[in-house]
Design a protein around this motif. Structure first.
Motif, PDB file in Angstrom:
ATOM      1  N   ALA A  15      -3.777   5.148 -16.263  1.00 54.18           N
ATOM      2  CA  ALA A  15      -3.437   6.535 -15.966  1.00 54.18           C
ATOM      3  C   ALA A  15      -4.543   7.241 -15.178  1.00 54.18           C
ATOM      4  N   ALA A  16      -5.785   6.786 -15.342  1.00 50.36           N
ATOM      5  CA  ALA A  16      -6.900   7.426 -14.648  1.00 50.36           C
ATOM      6  C   ALA A  16      -6.776   7.296 -13.135  1.00 50.36           C
ATOM      7  N   PHE A  17      -6.072   6.263 -12.674  1.00 57.08           N
ATOM      8  CA  PHE A  17      -5.945   6.033 -11.239  1.00 57.08           C
ATOM      9  C   PHE A  17      -4.623   6.555 -10.681  1.00 57.08           C
ATOM     10  N   LEU A  18      -3.816   7.199 -11.528  1.00 51.66           N
ATOM     11  CA  LEU A  18      -2.493   7.642 -11.094  1.00 51.66           C
ATOM     12  C   LEU A  18      -2.548   8.607  -9.902  1.00 51.66           C
ATOM     13  N   PRO A  19      -3.349   9.678  -9.932  1.00 47.61           N
ATOM     14  CA  PRO A  19      -3.368  10.597  -8.777  1.00 47.61           C
ATOM     15  C   PRO A  19      -3.733   9.893  -7.474  1.00 47.61           C
ATOM     16  N   ARG A  20      -4.745   9.031  -7.528  1.00 42.40           N
ATOM     17  CA  ARG A  20      -5.176   8.329  -6.317  1.00 42.40           C
ATOM     18  C   ARG A  20      -4.086   7.409  -5.794  1.00 42.40           C
ATOM     19  N   ARG A  21      -3.355   6.758  -6.693  1.00 46.26           N
ATOM     20  CA  ARG A  21      -2.301   5.844  -6.262  1.00 46.26           C
ATOM     21  C   ARG A  21      -1.110   6.591  -5.685  1.00 46.26           C
ATOM     22  N   VAL A  22      -0.795   7.744  -6.244  1.00 44.03           N
ATOM     23  CA  VAL A  22       0.291   8.554  -5.678  1.00 44.03           C
ATOM     24  C   VAL A  22      -0.077   9.011  -4.271  1.00 44.03           C
ATOM     25  N   LEU A  23      -1.311   9.472  -4.090  1.00 44.02           N
ATOM     26  CA  LEU A  23      -1.754   9.914  -2.761  1.00 44.02           C
ATOM     27  C   LEU A  23      -1.721   8.760  -1.769  1.00 44.02           C
ATOM     28  N   SER A  24      -2.159   7.581  -2.193  1.00 43.44           N
ATOM     29  CA  SER A  24      -2.126   6.418  -1.313  1.00 43.44           C
ATOM     30  C   SER A  24      -0.694   6.095  -0.898  1.00 43.44           C
ATOM     31  N   PHE A  25       0.229   6.205  -1.848  1.00 45.40           N
ATOM     32  CA  PHE A  25       1.643   5.979  -1.550  1.00 45.40           C
ATOM     33  C   PHE A  25       2.152   6.999  -0.534  1.00 45.40           C
ATOM     34  N   MET A  26       1.781   8.261  -0.703  1.00 47.96           N
ATOM     35  CA  MET A  26       2.235   9.303   0.218  1.00 47.96           C
ATOM     36  C   MET A  26       1.628   9.124   1.602  1.00 47.96           C
ATOM     37  N   HIS A  27       0.362   8.724   1.659  1.00 47.55           N
ATOM     38  CA  HIS A  27      -0.263   8.443   2.956  1.00 47.55           C
ATOM     39  C   HIS A  27       0.492   7.324   3.674  1.00 47.55           C
ATOM     40  N   ASP A  28       0.861   6.297   2.917  1.00 47.28           N
ATOM     41  CA  ASP A  28       1.591   5.172   3.495  1.00 47.28           C
ATOM     42  C   ASP A  28       2.957   5.620   4.006  1.00 47.28           C
ATOM     43  N   GLN A  29       3.632   6.475   3.251  1.00 47.42           N
ATOM     44  CA  GLN A  29       4.931   6.978   3.687  1.00 47.42           C
ATOM     45  C   GLN A  29       4.800   7.805   4.966  1.00 47.42           C
ATOM     46  N   ALA A  30       3.739   8.596   5.040  1.00 52.41           N
ATOM     47  CA  ALA A  30       3.513   9.393   6.245  1.00 52.41           C
ATOM     48  C   ALA A  30       3.297   8.492   7.457  1.00 52.41           C
ATOM     49  N   ALA A  31       2.499   7.429   7.275  1.00 54.67           N
ATOM     50  CA  ALA A  31       2.227   6.500   8.372  1.00 54.67           C
ATOM     51  C   ALA A  31       3.493   5.768   8.816  1.00 54.67           C
ATOM     52  N   ARG A  32       4.407   5.539   7.870  1.00 53.53           N
ATOM     53  CA  ARG A  32       5.650   4.849   8.194  1.00 53.53           C
ATOM     54  C   ARG A  32       6.662   5.756   8.890  1.00 53.53           C
ATOM     55  N   ARG A  33       6.679   7.040   8.513  1.00 58.63           N
ATOM     56  CA  ARG A  33       7.765   7.914   8.938  1.00 58.63           C
ATOM     57  C   ARG A  33       7.425   8.870  10.083  1.00 58.63           C
ATOM     58  N   LEU A  34       6.236   9.439  10.072  1.00 56.34           N
ATOM     59  CA  LEU A  34       5.934  10.500  11.034  1.00 56.34           C
ATOM     60  C   LEU A  34       5.809  10.012  12.473  1.00 56.34           C
ATOM     61  N   PRO A  35       5.125   8.908  12.764  1.00 50.53           N
ATOM     62  CA  PRO A  35       5.042   8.477  14.165  1.00 50.53           C
ATOM     63  C   PRO A  35       6.417   8.221  14.782  1.00 50.53           C
ATOM     64  N   GLY A  36       7.346   7.660  13.997  1.00 49.88           N
ATOM     65  CA  GLY A  36       8.682   7.416  14.509  1.00 49.88           C
ATOM     66  C   GLY A  36       9.391   8.704  14.879  1.00 49.88           C
TER      67      GLY A  36
END
Length: 253
Positions: free
Chosen positions: A110-131
């Motif tokens: 649970a201690a790493f949950l915020p960081r992992r959520v942010l990493s997931f959102m960064h990845d989604q941004a990289a996948r979706r925004l340039p397109g």
């Protein structure tokens, strides 16, 4: 740029000089309540402070209306392209982070949950925004030289004279219509590097719902800009704004 507090108030102040500003403006940082005073080239700091003091009641109201920063924890929510998703901690799972239904599931400690959520959102941004940028660049016959996603809290996007487009990764959290408006706004600068009537005509040709998108950003953008925020900025287009004279467009990034 310096930050200070006036002797007559405990409200922190950030000073900014802008060659593009036509009048003194006050803006409220949604994350920490700091007041940015933007001065046109010939305005004095004394005139900026006088405008600040004359509008203390407005400033206090804006600061009191600030919402607490979103918390990335089990059971809280986050948006992805405008869809509200609940964060679910799955400590014994071995899938990392994944989106399923109306939830984002996060495995591990649970201690790493915020960081992992942010990493997931960064990845989604990289996948979706340039397109999305490439889609609108094709439709607008615009030719950006590069596209970059950045971790900034101060603006949703920017464009340089060299054609470089920068977007906040947090744009992936906004509804598609709002995301498209920001992208169209920046691509329109490749034809008109200003906020002239011709510029706005070009924006509205491709985004007739521009006003609704701006209203959405004013109401909700400040909260989104606080998600996982670790940086500082100097220009906030979507929070409380007061100008010494007619109010300019709040879409000036």
């Amino acid at each position: 740029m310096t930050t200070s507090s006036d002797q007559l108030t405990s409200i922190p102040i950030r000073w900014r000089r802008s060659t593009r500003a036509r009048r003194i403006a006050l803006r409220i940082d949604p994350s920490d309540g700091i007041v940015t005073i933007t001065l046109p080239p010939r305005a004095t700091q004394g005139s900026g402070m006088a405008f600040f003091q004359a509008n203390l009641a407005w400033i206090e109201r804006q600061r009191q209306q600030r919402r607490p920063p979103p918390q990335l924890q089990n059971g809280s929510t986050i948006t992805l392209e405008g869809e509200t998703l609940t964060i679910r901690h799955a400590p014994t799972a071995r899938r990392g982070v994944w989106h399923e239904g109306d939830a984002i599931h996060v495995s591990g400690d649970a201690a790493f949950l915020p960081r992992r959520v942010l990493s997931f959102m960064h990845d989604q941004a990289a996948r979706r925004l340039p397109g999305a940028v490439h889609h609108w660049a094709t439709r607008m016959e615009a030719k950006p030289t590069s596209i970059a996603l950045r971790d900034v809290r101060s603006r949703w996007g920017s464009c340089t004279r060299q054609g470089r487009i920068m977007l906040s990764w947090r744009l992936v959290m906004t509804p598609p219509a709002v995301r498209d408006y920001v992208i169209i706004h920046e691509l329109a600068h490749l034809a008109h590097f200003d906020h002239s009537q011709r510029f706005w005509q070009r924006v509205e040709t491709f985004c007739p719902a521009r006003k609704r998108a701006e209203t959405w950003l004013r109401r909700h953008g400040g909260t989104l800009l606080q998600v996982g925020n670790t940086s500082t900025g100097d220009f906030l287009p979507d929070t409380g704004v007061l100008e010494d004279g007619p109010v300019a467009s709040l879409a000036e990034w």
